[in-house]
Design a protein around this motif. Structure first.
Motif, PDB file in Angstrom:
ATOM      1  N   LEU A  86      17.423 -19.966  -3.792  1.00 48.61           N
ATOM      2  CA  LEU A  86      16.104 -19.612  -4.296  1.00 48.61           C
ATOM      3  C   LEU A  86      15.732 -18.209  -3.854  1.00 48.61           C
ATOM      4  N   SER A  87      14.735 -17.638  -4.484  1.00 49.36           N
ATOM      5  CA  SER A  87      14.370 -16.239  -4.279  1.00 49.36           C
ATOM      6  C   SER A  87      14.048 -15.896  -2.831  1.00 49.36           C
ATOM      7  N   LYS A  88      13.248 -16.716  -2.153  1.00 50.94           N
ATOM      8  CA  LYS A  88      12.887 -16.427  -0.765  1.00 50.94           C
ATOM      9  C   LYS A  88      14.106 -16.472   0.149  1.00 50.94           C
ATOM     10  N   SER A  89      14.981 -17.418  -0.086  1.00 49.41           N
ATOM     11  CA  SER A  89      16.185 -17.530   0.735  1.00 49.41           C
ATOM     12  C   SER A  89      17.122 -16.356   0.495  1.00 49.41           C
ATOM     13  N   ARG A  90      17.230 -15.928  -0.752  1.00 50.71           N
ATOM     14  CA  ARG A  90      18.068 -14.756  -1.044  1.00 50.71           C
ATOM     15  C   ARG A  90      17.498 -13.523  -0.370  1.00 50.71           C
ATOM     16  N   GLU A  91      16.179 -13.367  -0.412  1.00 48.18           N
ATOM     17  CA  GLU A  91      15.554 -12.214   0.242  1.00 48.18           C
ATOM     18  C   GLU A  91      15.827 -12.206   1.733  1.00 48.18           C
ATOM     19  N   SER A  92      15.714 -13.359   2.388  1.00 49.49           N
ATOM     20  CA  SER A  92      15.987 -13.412   3.827  1.00 49.49           C
ATOM     21  C   SER A  92      17.464 -13.142   4.102  1.00 49.49           C
ATOM     22  N   CYS A  93      18.322 -13.592   3.209  1.00 48.66           N
ATOM     23  CA  CYS A  93      19.755 -13.303   3.349  1.00 48.66           C
ATOM     24  C   CYS A  93      20.010 -11.808   3.242  1.00 48.66           C
ATOM     25  N   TYR A  94      19.411 -11.167   2.244  1.00 49.40           N
ATOM     26  CA  TYR A  94      19.619  -9.734   2.042  1.00 49.40           C
ATOM     27  C   TYR A  94      19.057  -8.930   3.211  1.00 49.40           C
ATOM     28  N   LYS A  95      17.915  -9.354   3.763  1.00 50.45           N
ATOM     29  CA  LYS A  95      17.342  -8.655   4.913  1.00 50.45           C
ATOM     30  C   LYS A  95      18.248  -8.783   6.133  1.00 50.45           C
ATOM     31  N   ALA A  96      18.776  -9.977   6.364  1.00 51.44           N
ATOM     32  CA  ALA A  96      19.685 -10.189   7.492  1.00 51.44           C
ATOM     33  C   ALA A  96      20.969  -9.384   7.296  1.00 51.44           C
ATOM     34  N   ARG A  97      21.464  -9.359   6.072  1.00 44.66           N
ATOM     35  CA  ARG A  97      22.667  -8.563   5.770  1.00 44.66           C
ATOM     36  C   ARG A  97      22.421  -7.086   6.036  1.00 44.66           C
ATOM     37  N   ASP A  98      21.305  -6.574   5.529  1.00 42.39           N
ATOM     38  CA  ASP A  98      20.989  -5.158   5.711  1.00 42.39           C
ATOM     39  C   ASP A  98      20.782  -4.818   7.179  1.00 42.39           C
ATOM     40  N   ALA A  99      20.163  -5.729   7.941  1.00 43.54           N
ATOM     41  CA  ALA A  99      19.967  -5.494   9.375  1.00 43.54           C
ATOM     42  C   ALA A  99      21.308  -5.442  10.097  1.00 43.54           C
ATOM     43  N   PHE A 100      22.232  -6.325   9.730  1.00 44.71           N
ATOM     44  CA  PHE A 100      23.552  -6.309  10.369  1.00 44.71           C
ATOM     45  C   PHE A 100      24.299  -5.020  10.053  1.00 44.71           C
ATOM     46  N   TYR A 101      24.324  -4.624   8.783  1.00 41.00           N
ATOM     47  CA  TYR A 101      25.062  -3.415   8.430  1.00 41.00           C
ATOM     48  C   TYR A 101      24.393  -2.160   8.971  1.00 41.00           C
ATOM     49  N   ALA A 102      23.059  -2.172   9.133  1.00 39.41           N
ATOM     50  CA  ALA A 102      22.374  -1.042   9.770  1.00 39.41           C
ATOM     51  C   ALA A 102      22.781  -0.942  11.234  1.00 39.41           C
ATOM     52  N   CYS A 103      22.842  -2.069  11.916  1.00 40.66           N
ATOM     53  CA  CYS A 103      23.311  -2.081  13.311  1.00 40.66           C
ATOM     54  C   CYS A 103      24.764  -1.625  13.377  1.00 40.66           C
ATOM     55  N   PHE A 104      25.553  -2.098  12.432  1.00 38.86           N
ATOM     56  CA  PHE A 104      26.976  -1.736  12.380  1.00 38.86           C
ATOM     57  C   PHE A 104      27.145  -0.225  12.235  1.00 38.86           C
ATOM     58  N   GLU A 105      26.352   0.381  11.356  1.00 43.25           N
ATOM     59  CA  GLU A 105      26.422   1.830  11.158  1.00 43.25           C
ATOM     60  C   GLU A 105      25.923   2.586  12.395  1.00 43.25           C
ATOM     61  N   LYS A 106      24.829   2.078  12.996  1.00 39.41           N
ATOM     62  CA  LYS A 106      24.239   2.739  14.151  1.00 39.41           C
ATOM     63  C   LYS A 106      25.180   2.698  15.352  1.00 39.41           C
ATOM     64  N   GLU A 107      25.878   1.593  15.535  1.00 41.38           N
ATOM     65  CA  GLU A 107      26.762   1.405  16.681  1.00 41.38           C
ATOM     66  C   GLU A 107      28.222   1.715  16.327  1.00 41.38           C
ATOM     67  N   SER A 108      28.449   2.464  15.274  1.00 35.69           N
ATOM     68  CA  SER A 108      29.822   2.696  14.813  1.00 35.69           C
ATOM     69  C   SER A 108      30.660   3.497  15.797  1.00 35.69           C
ATOM     70  N   ASP A 109      30.023   4.228  16.709  1.00 35.46           N
ATOM     71  CA  ASP A 109      30.789   4.995  17.691  1.00 35.46           C
ATOM     72  C   ASP A 109      31.316   4.123  18.821  1.00 35.46           C
ATOM     73  N   LYS A 110      30.816   2.904  18.948  1.00 33.91           N
ATOM     74  CA  LYS A 110      31.266   1.981  19.991  1.00 33.91           C
ATOM     75  C   LYS A 110      32.533   1.270  19.537  1.00 33.91           C
ATOM     76  N   LYS A 111      33.297   0.801  20.503  1.00 37.69           N
ATOM     77  CA  LYS A 111      34.540   0.107  20.185  1.00 37.69           C
ATOM     78  C   LYS A 111      34.239  -1.281  19.614  1.00 37.69           C
ATOM     79  N   PRO A 112      34.755  -1.590  18.424  1.00 36.22           N
ATOM     80  CA  PRO A 112      34.521  -2.920  17.845  1.00 36.22           C
ATOM     81  C   PRO A 112      35.336  -3.974  18.573  1.00 36.22           C
TER      82      PRO A 112
END
Length: 115
Positions: free
Chosen positions: A19-45
């Motif tokens: 449903l729409s609300k669940s998709r929105e929360s999924c997209y927000k969580a996805r974007d937050a993870f990839y933003a963290c991933f980009e921000k911390e990209s200099d650290k060793k994975p």
């Protein structure tokens, strides 16, 4: 069990994760993870995602939220899409000779001899 059999056995069941609300929360969580991933990209994975995506331990909490908010198949799809886009970007930005306008080969036009 085929999809038709499942649908006929559960005709009134609503999958709330699409449903729409669940998709929105999924997209927000996805974007937050990839933003963290980009921000911390200099650290060793050190952590491993579902399709072999390596990410730093600083993003583990956002990854858990991402996996909790989205279907597993969506997480897999988004991770593959992210890896593919990064691979393409890395190929395009690999060295200075690839930057700028593309120089494509000229088309060859064959002109037969009329003689």
């Amino acid at each position: 069990m085929t999809m038709g059999t499942y649908a006929s056995n559960n005709p009134v069941e609503i999958h709330t994760d699409v449903l729409s609300k669940s998709r929105e929360s999924c997209y927000k969580a996805r974007d937050a993870f990839y933003a963290c991933f980009e921000k911390e990209s200099d650290k060793k994975p050190t952590e491993i995602g579902c399709v072999g995506l390596l990410y730093p331990v600083e993003c583990k909490s956002s990854r858990v939220e991402y996996e909790k908010s989205c279907r597993a198949s969506w997480v897999k799809h988004f991770d593959r899409l992210y890896c593919r886009n990064k691979r393409v970007q890395r190929l395009l930005d690999d060295n200075d000779s690839r930057k700028g306008p593309l120089s494509l080969p000229q088309r060859y036009t064959f002109k037969p001899n009329t003689a």
